[in-house]
Design a protein around this motif. Structure first.
Motif, PDB file in Angstrom:
ATOM      1  N   LEU A  54      -3.426  10.796   2.779  1.00  0.00           N
ATOM      2  CA  LEU A  54      -3.325   9.705   2.809  1.00  0.00           C
ATOM      3  C   LEU A  54      -2.427   8.873   2.597  1.00  0.00           C
ATOM      4  N   THR A  55      -2.446   7.960   4.156  1.00  0.00           N
ATOM      5  CA  THR A  55      -1.239   6.950   4.697  1.00  0.00           C
ATOM      6  C   THR A  55      -1.252   5.714   3.667  1.00  0.00           C
ATOM      7  N   PRO A  56      -0.707   5.225   3.985  1.00  0.00           N
ATOM      8  CA  PRO A  56      -0.805   3.601   3.306  1.00  0.00           C
ATOM      9  C   PRO A  56      -1.378   2.899   4.186  1.00  0.00           C
ATOM     10  N   ASP A  57      -1.960   3.250   5.760  1.00  0.00           N
ATOM     11  CA  ASP A  57      -2.833   2.170   6.070  1.00  0.00           C
ATOM     12  C   ASP A  57      -4.521   3.041   5.604  1.00  0.00           C
TER      13      ASP A  57
ATOM     14  N   HIS B  17       0.249  13.211   2.162  1.00  0.00           N
ATOM     15  CA  HIS B  17       0.587  11.162   2.318  1.00  0.00           C
ATOM     16  C   HIS B  17       1.849  11.642   3.903  1.00  0.00           C
ATOM     17  N   TYR B  18       2.468  12.205   4.204  1.00  0.00           N
ATOM     18  CA  TYR B  18       2.882  11.823   5.144  1.00  0.00           C
ATOM     19  C   TYR B  18       2.692  12.785   6.609  1.00  0.00           C
ATOM     20  N   GLU B  19       2.682  13.961   7.134  1.00  0.00           N
ATOM     21  CA  GLU B  19       2.285  14.980   7.689  1.00  0.00           C
ATOM     22  C   GLU B  19       1.448  14.896   8.039  1.00  0.00           C
TER      23      GLU B  19
ATOM     24  N   PHE C 299      -4.869   1.119   2.376  1.00  0.00           N
ATOM     25  CA  PHE C 299      -5.255  -0.597   3.196  1.00  0.00           C
ATOM     26  C   PHE C 299      -6.566  -0.822   3.200  1.00  0.00           C
ATOM     27  N   GLN C 300      -7.104   0.421   3.633  1.00  0.00           N
ATOM     28  CA  GLN C 300      -8.636  -0.664   4.029  1.00  0.00           C
ATOM     29  C   GLN C 300      -9.228   0.568   2.905  1.00  0.00           C
TER      30      GLN C 300
ATOM     31  N   CYS D 255       0.724  -1.032  -0.215  1.00  0.00           N
ATOM     32  CA  CYS D 255      -0.015  -0.396  -0.288  1.00  0.00           C
ATOM     33  C   CYS D 255       0.885   1.586  -0.062  1.00  0.00           C
ATOM     34  N   SER D 256       2.252   0.986  -0.392  1.00  0.00           N
ATOM     35  CA  SER D 256       3.132   2.294  -0.655  1.00  0.00           C
ATOM     36  C   SER D 256       2.640   2.926  -2.445  1.00  0.00           C
TER      37      SER D 256
END
Lengths: 799, 292, 176
Positions: A784-787, A701-703, A790-791, A663-664
């Motif tokens: 938008l995070t990898p998790d 994506h990160y912060e 995934f969800q 999910c990267s």
């Protein structure tokens, strides 16, 4: 005329010292005998303070003083509300030190001053504060309910401000709609995280009664005015200077932070210089942040995708205090229609208190949220109508012939009507799509899918109101001995390269080398009319003020040189630091000579000065050395005040690869078409864009600033707040469009914030496009995070 | 963020260091300091005494022998990463070390220090588990050896006694016909991983797996062996179905609760993917080595 | 403002101190320092070498990167006392002469690889070390970005820093 410097890729003048480590940031300034500050900060989001015991701390070796609100005298006050607005009915602002209660983790409760920061940090642990914690609500939507715990006991529903603006007849538009698209989007909280944290140092001179303050602020003139009035000093006795500053991005425009009042106060009280160098943890829990908004947006459209109207209602998290007024929410609400015509708009917001670090503008200032909302909605509209998402945009973009395009009914953050002044929106969209190869992409995407790889095309269009007033000024003087040109302006630089672009503007009018223009800004001891660095305004507002001033000085030089060379003013050419008669380069005087000659002297203190003394051949023996109405020297001051904001814009597109196994995401290409009017220095424009995109990637994506349900910050450090490294940021391919602004003499628009605005949308739309075959759910939340990916892919599956 | 007050000593022998440790219960060893200094700066740790072991000559140097690599306690991670002798003896180490933080941190950080720190998300404890390495430990009562499987007790907690210290980390050389792989997923380059998997698989002449060792970081309260997944692989030819079964078994080794970067379900997904990918790479490398 | 009677104040803290001798940019230095003093603070405030910046004090941002015995290190994750006997190089020791920039410094300037300049000394220390450690450095995009990861920049977006690494290599190889 020599090559114009305006538009050239001139290398920066500030670099030489910075690459050697010879910059002078506040903590680099040696102050003999300086004392150092550390703060006791609240460990609770909301609590009553039952008692504070400072005795043990006060008795420690090396501790000079410990202050609570009871020790501050006239400084025990509510900080100013900087931008009042009629809709802001419940303004609450921070205090230097908490009085009786605390409103967020990190709020300053007591101040220790000690011989060094190590000792000061020892001492804050010896201050015993007894708290009675209170109930809190961190969720924005829950916070506005009637029974929600209140941040401020007397503010019902935690609503600080509520504001509605309307364009046209939105109800009618929705009544006529053939299709209505509804979407709810959220952008989370982030922070500017300049690499130099905030810092301030102060020295009080007992003999002269002068207060010298070094403040890493974006607004030294305003700080000076405020400090003088709060401390009861004459403005002329207070000098505030922002030396080299390690990034600001809006965080450093707020005044006052507690330390900005308390450090000068302590310096005056203790008779020693005092320094406060904020540390990284304090920057996360004490210095302002921005971004959380939840938008519920509806588009009324025809079946062909023409947008007839827009309704948006959003919540804006303002943290525990709202000293900067509704600026962020107002920018978001007035940017909500993006680059699209949308003739009918209803937009409402509520600014909501939460028991968290206060919220003031961070690069982007409401625009990333507005862009994310409208652009997600446009994608959804296209999807629901079965139309191409780029074609839907094309049908709604403001057309070249529509400019200037007014949105009557919207008042922008400068208090002036909103008018998109110029642009080529359609061309920008075509350029980005062509450059990214949209036609070939579909086949590429298919081929990748056949190999089990998932690539998508993301795209976001944004507009940015830049160059806000009220005004900036400039003072220019030609040095009589060296001929160098000194330029002063009131705003400050945090690394944008003002010194270079302002020198370019000046050099063009005075015919000198860029390197011979010395720009000094951010020092009230040098020039103290003006406002601050914010809202992508330096090039527009100070740039034009400097241009106007340079024209005045040019006139003076032409006139004086014409006299000296006994030629007509129209025949004088300024080039290479000299004035000469057109076609007769030998008939020349240097700018230094002109400046010297224009300053009648008694003493020949150097060789050049001889020419200006009373028995020199050029001296006029028939009357006063200085004619009636004349002033000595080549020098002028002028100002520029914009009629209203000028609107820059751009389109970003990216090819994004998603690895569903992890999910990267990876940006494979990132393209930006950008238009900030005429560019003074394309290299610096690109630098602003690339830096903005990197911050945008962070926000996309990160912060994310995280609080637990009790209001404790969970990632107040650089290990857990994920600011991207070089390894996480893609290279950006930049294409320029230059549509001059008709609003100012230079035709420029701002660029400082642009890069970060659309990145959330670019990433999310790219991921959605990439994962369409896997049935990805709606993506309406950044970062938008990898998790989250995934969800959205359905969570854990059992294959 | 400045460190609290502490006393500071620089013993010149292991015995002196151990004695200092025994004399002050509230003491901590300082080797590379890459984790310790940050916790001091945050004042999460507040020890009375710092024992700087970097001056102890006996704790320096790497020995690569016929059977194992001996890495003494003051050897910096970067030295091991760059050592061709180490790489020749066991290539897993370089592959793992390249994922540990950044060069600048590996320049100071030690192998033993990271293992003694026992962060559940750190890569080196997982490497030690997968390689079935050991640590040499010295205390006031003498020396002993602790096997990797007995070392990690909880996040930041090992089975070392308070007055003991690691003097060396010993890692077996890569066995014949064995392939290796380490993969992790971290949000940023150099961050602690949300999940990381070490795989070592040994194949017989028929390509059948005679031994598989899998370990993980970031998914439990310590680095862990993935024994249920290993059991799926042992005796098989490591075809895709077998690997998928092992990966599914590996998911159940995730015990970490949801945190802000990853839910348990997402970590399970990551472990599944990373197990598949590492085992496949290790298998292919084992086949290559056998062929060579 | 009412003035209070001044307290007698020491010039420095009463921390336990220890004498250290080390070499900084080739110059021998002996000082008595508090045992808890961070190397970054020692360089900045005791020696006046303020080009080493402090951005996070927990080893993430890289602003405080210096070289210790030939290898880069976070001077915020190192105590001054740990540097006893060491050879330290800081940004002030990078340029070959007062009026000549090191090729890496020159490249950062030419490529607009800095804006506010706060992270710049740390980046330059990392890049100088990258070239010193690799005779034939990998100048591929991923390799450079990997070498730069470990230093945070909030202004430039890194792209021009990557460019500067390649430009520095050209300058050092005499390719113009």
């Amino acid at each position: 005329m020599a090559t114009a410097m305006f538009g050239e890729r001139v290398q920066r003048l500030a670099d030489a010292k910075l690459v050697r480590g010879e910059g002078r940031y506040i903590d680099d300034i040696p102050l003999e005998g300086a004392l150092h500050v550390a703060f006791v900060r609240s460990p609770f989001a909301r609590a009553k303070i039952l008692s504070i015991d400072c005795d043990a701390a006060r008795e420690m070796d090396g501790v000079a003083a410990v202050y609570t609100c009871d020790d501050l005298g006239r400084l025990d006050l509510e900080m100013p509300l900087l931008i009042p607005h009629p809709s802001l009915t419940e303004p609450r602002t921070q205090r230097p030190l908490a009085k009786g209660e605390v409103f967020h983790v990190g709020q300053t409760v007591a101040m220790v001053v000690a011989v060094d920061r190590y000792t000061a940090e020892d001492a804050i642990r010896m201050v015993d504060v007894d708290y009675e914690p209170l109930e809190v609500e961190l969720d924005l939507e829950a916070a506005i309910q009637d029974d929600a715990p209140r941040v401020h006991a007397d503010v019902a529903n935690n609503v600080a401000a509520q504001f509605v603006q309307t364009v046209g007849d939105p109800d009618d538009a929705f009544a006529r709609a053939e299709h209505i698209t509804k979407i709810k989007v959220q952008v989370d909280r982030s922070t500017a995280a300049p690499l130099e944290c905030r810092a301030i140092a102060a020295r009080w001179d007992d003999i002269t009664g002068e207060l010298m303050v070094w403040d890493g602020t974006q607004a030294p003139i305003s700080v000076r005015g405020g400090l003088a009035s709060i401390l009861g000093l004459d403005e002329d006795k207070v000098r505030v200077t922002a030396p080299d500053v390690g990034g600001g991005f809006g965080q450093k425009v707020l005044l006052f932070y507690p330390d900005e009042l308390l450090v000068p106060f302590a310096a005056m009280q203790l008779g020693r210089p005092v320094k406060y160098i904020e540390d990284r943890n304090e920057n996360f829990i004490g210095s302002s942040q921005e971004r959380t908004q939840i938008h519920e947006l509806e588009l009324a459209a025809t079946k062909d995708g023409e947008v007839l109207g827009l309704r948006d209602s959003f919540l804006h998290d303002t943290g525990a205090f709202i000293p900067y007024g509704i600026a962020i929410a107002q920018v978001a609400s007035t940017s909500i229609a993006g680059p699209y015509r949308v003739p009918n708009i209803w937009v409402e917001f509520k600014a909501v208190y939460t028991p968290t670090v206060l919220v003031t503008p961070y690069r982007g200032c409401g625009r990333p949220q507005a862009c994310f909302a409208i652009e997600r909605a446009m994608d959804k509209l296209a999807d629901e109508l079965g139309l191409d998402r780029f074609e839907v945009r094309r049908r709604n973009l403001i057309r070249d012939e529509d400019f200037p395009y007014r949105r009557d009914g919207l008042v922008f953050a400068d208090g002036l009507p909103l008018e998109h002044d110029s642009g080529q929106y359609g061309k920008a969209l075509d350029m980005v799509l062509e450059h990214i190869g949209v036609d070939a992409f579909a086949a590429e995407q298919e081929a990748a899918r056949a190999e089990g790889r998932y690539i998508g095309l993301g795209l976001g269009f944004y507009v940015e109101g830049t160059g806000l007033g009220p005004y900036e000024g400039s003072h220019i003087r030609i040095h009589p001995i060296t001929g160098k040109v000194y330029v002063n302006t009131g705003l400050t630089c945090q690394g944008q390269g003002h010194e270079t672009v302002f020198a370019q503007i000046t050099a063009d009018q005075l015919g000198v080398a860029v390197g011979d223009v010395i720009v000094v800004e951010g020092d009230t001891g040098v020039f103290d009319w003006g406002v601050a660095t914010f809202a992508s305004r330096a090039a527009v507002v100070s740039g034009n003020a400097i241009h106007k001033t340079a024209l005045k000085v040019r006139e003076q030089v032409l006139e004086a040189a014409a006299n000296m060379l006994e030629a007509a003013k129209e025949d004088i050419v300024l080039e290479d630091g000299k004035a000469f008669v057109n076609g007769v380069p030998d008939m020349a005087v240097t700018l230094a000579e002109v400046a010297t000659a224009s300053n009648p002297l008694r003493y020949a203190f150097n060789e050049a000065a001889k020419t200006s003394t009373q028995f020199a051949p050029a001296f006029n023996h028939d009357g006063p050395a200085l004619g009636e109405g004349d002033a000595p020297g080549m020098e002028a001051t002028d100002y520029y005040s914009p009629p209203h904001a000028t609107w820059a814009y751009g389109v970003h597109a990216a090819i994004i690869e998603v690895d569903p196994g992890l999910c990267s995401v990876k940006f494979k290409r990132y393209i930006c078409v950008h238009d900030c009017g005429r560019m003074i220095n394309p290299t610096l424009v690109e630098g602003q864009i690339m830096g903005g995109v990197a911050q945008g990637v962070g926000g996309a994506h990160y912060e994310r600033i995280e609080y637990d349900e009790d209001g404790n910050p969970r990632n107040a450090n650089f290990m857990d707040f994920l600011m991207p490294y070089a390894s996480e940021v893609p290279p950006v391919e930049i294409l320029h469009l230059e549509t001059p602004s008709p609003l100012n003499p230079l035709g420029v628009k701002g660029v400082g914030e642009a890069g970060c605005i659309p990145v959330g949308q670019v990433l999310v739309s790219g991921v959605a496009d990439a994962l369409k075959p896997l049935g990805i759910g709606p993506l309406e939340h950044v970062p938008l995070t990898p998790d989250m990916i995934f969800q959205a892919l359905g969570g854990e599956k059992d294959e | 963020m400045k460190p609290p007050l502490f006393d500071y000593v620089t013993p010149e022998s292991v015995e002196e260091a151990v004695a200092a440790r025994a004399a002050e219960e509230d003491s901590v060893l300082l080797a590379g300091g890459q984790s310790l200094l940050a916790t001091l700066n945050f004042r999460i740790a507040n020890p009375a005494l710092l024992i700087d072991i970097s001056r102890i000559a006996a704790l320096k140097g790497i020995d690569v022998g016929a059977g194992e690599i001996i890495i003494r306690a003051m050897v910096r991670q970067r030295e091991v990463e760059l050592s061709d002798a180490v790489h020749g003896a066991n290539p897993l180490l370089r592959e793992v070390l390249q994922k540990v933080a950044h060069t600048v941190v590996r320049n100071r950080g030690t192998i033993a220090g990271s293992i003694a720190h026992a962060d559940a998300a750190a890569e080196l404890p997982a490497m030690l588990l997968a390689t079935e390495g050991v640590v040499d430990v010295q205390g006031p009562g003498g020396t002993r050896v602790i096997e990797a499987s007995d070392l990690f007790k909880f996040h930041l907690t090992t089975s070392l006694a308070g007055d003991e210290m690691i003097t060396a980390v010993r890692i077996p050389n890569l066995a014949p016909n064995t392939g290796w792989s380490f993969k992790e997923f971290a949000r940023r380059r150099g961050d602690y991983a949300l999940a990381g998997i070490c795989a070592l698989v040994t194949l017989d002449d028929n390509g059948r797996c005679t031994k598989a060792r899998l370990s993980a970081c970031g998914i439990a309260s310590t680095a862990v062996r993935l024994e249920s997944a290993e059991a799926e692989l042992a005796g098989s030819t490591l075809d895709e179905n077998t690997i998928a079964r092992a990966a599914k078994a590996a998911r159940d080794c995730v015990t970490a609760a949801d945190d802000s970067q990853a839910s348990t379900a997402y970590r399970r997904h990551l472990v599944d993917t990373l197990t598949q990918r590492t085992v496949a790479v290790a298998r292919d490398r084992a086949l290559e080595r056998r062929a060579a | 403002m009412t003035r209070s009677i001044r307290k007698v104040l020491a010039k420095e803290s009463s921390d336990p101190r220890r004498e250290i001798s080390l070499s900084v940019n080739g110059e021998a230095v002996t000082r008595s320092v508090s045992t808890r003093l961070l190397l970054a603070d020692f360089l900045r405030h005791e020696l006046g070498l303020t080009g080493t910046h402090v951005g996070c004090e927990h080893g993430v941002c890289g602003c405080c990167t210096v070289s210790i015995d030939g290898a880069t290190a976070r001077s915020c994750l190192t105590l001054a006392v740990q540097a006893d006997g060491a050879e330290i190089r800081t940004i002030e020791g990078v340029a070959p002469a007062p009026d000549i920039l090191h090729p890496v410094q020159q490249a950062f300037h030419e490529c607009h690889a800095l804006q506010c300049g706060f992270c710049t000394p740390g980046f330059i220390m990392s890049v100088v070390s990258y070239f010193e450690e690799n005779e034939n450095p990998d100048l591929g995009e991923d390799a450079i970005r990997d070498a730069l990861s470990g230093n945070l920049c909030r202004c430039t977006g890194y792209q021009n820093i990557v460019k500067a690494v390649r430009r520095a290599h050209e300058l050092m190889s005499g390719e113009a």
